[in-house]
Write a protein that holds these residues in place. Sequence first.
Motif, mmCIF file in Angstrom:
data_model
loop_
_atom_site.group_PDB
_atom_site.id
_atom_site.type_symbol
_atom_site.label_atom_id
_atom_site.label_comp_id
_atom_site.label_asym_id
_atom_site.label_seq_id
_atom_site.Cartn_x
_atom_site.Cartn_y
_atom_site.Cartn_z
ATOM 1 N N ASP A 17 -4.640 1.218 0.739
ATOM 2 C CA ASP A 17 -3.851 1.415 -0.481
ATOM 3 C C ASP A 17 -3.428 0.075 -1.082
ATOM 4 N N VAL A 18 -2.968 -0.820 -0.227
ATOM 5 C CA VAL A 18 -2.543 -2.148 -0.699
ATOM 6 C C VAL A 18 -3.746 -2.919 -1.235
ATOM 7 N N ASN A 53 -6.541 -1.733 -2.484
ATOM 8 C CA ASN A 53 -6.959 -1.142 -3.759
ATOM 9 C C ASN A 53 -6.037 -1.570 -4.887
ATOM 10 N N PHE A 54 -4.741 -1.621 -4.622
ATOM 11 C CA PHE A 54 -3.766 -2.018 -5.642
ATOM 12 C C PHE A 54 -3.989 -3.473 -6.041
ATOM 13 N N MET A 55 -4.210 -4.331 -5.062
ATOM 14 C CA MET A 55 -4.436 -5.753 -5.338
ATOM 15 C C MET A 55 -5.682 -5.954 -6.199
ATOM 16 N N SER A 80 -7.143 -3.821 -8.190
ATOM 17 C CA SER A 80 -7.131 -3.152 -9.494
ATOM 18 C C SER A 80 -6.102 -3.732 -10.456
ATOM 19 N N ARG A 81 -5.081 -4.396 -9.928
ATOM 20 C CA ARG A 81 -3.985 -4.848 -10.783
ATOM 21 C C ARG A 81 -3.905 -6.357 -10.967
ATOM 22 N N THR A 101 3.443 -3.158 1.661
ATOM 23 C CA THR A 101 3.091 -1.889 1.045
ATOM 24 C C THR A 101 3.000 -2.065 -0.461
ATOM 25 N N VAL A 102 2.496 -1.046 -1.150
ATOM 26 C CA VAL A 102 2.449 -1.088 -2.609
ATOM 27 C C VAL A 102 3.854 -1.200 -3.197
ATOM 28 N N ILE A 144 4.901 -4.783 -3.178
ATOM 29 C CA ILE A 144 4.287 -5.590 -4.239
ATOM 30 C C ILE A 144 5.021 -5.364 -5.560
ATOM 31 N N LYS A 145 5.323 -4.106 -5.864
ATOM 32 C CA LYS A 145 6.029 -3.804 -7.097
ATOM 33 C C LYS A 145 7.418 -4.428 -7.119
#
Length: 229
Positions: A182-183, A185-187, A189-190, A217-218, A221-222
């Motif tokens: 998940d982390v 994928n977030f890195m 894509s963003r 975790t995501v 990051i946020k």
Amino acid sequence: MKQLTLDIGLAPLPTLANFDPSGNVEALQHLRMWAQLTSRSPVPTYMWGETGSGKTHLLNGLKEALAEQGHTVGWLDASVMHPPAFDESWDAVVLDDCHLYTAEQQASAFNWFVNALAPAQGPVRGVFAAGLLPPADLQLRDDLRTRLGWGHVFQLHALSESQRRGVLRRAADERGLMLSDDVMNFMLSRFSRDLSSLMLLLTHLDDYALRTQRALTVPLIKAMLEAGE
């Protein structure tokens, strides 16, 4: 989705040692050999490839390798609006972002090229250049374009997504970080997807996780982004 960028000025110093050679082994070996030799080939080198393929990293890595030996290097990229004259103290010249050169920059690049390979005094200097396109496709003055293409020419290839994931996973493991899918994928894509930016992001995340005593975790990051870090 808009990608976010980080301050590349905080990134680890690009070196030949920390360049991932996947798909670009020949170019890396060529620069390493040139940097280590005491008697160096006068044939120029040109590297081309898409953004994120490692051109500037390799040029900076060569510059650092030469600096460690006490050599000085003339550097010209598209941000140097008014390039200086060729300096006889230089042991090599580097011409980055050739595809973006203005008329003034092209004139200086040609002058540096000629003075490096046919110096009025002293030994022949090395010439290393890079651009987005192969030499024949560069929209440059003819005399510069043809000279960029008559030496060693290497096409560089950007890492595939699976290779980026592998590099990030290994870097996280070395730091003792648990990098979930998940982390990851977030890195990817963003944020900017070039490897240097991703490695810098991982460094920021590691530091922030340690300071806040939280898992990577995501939401972490946020939170880091919301905190302006």
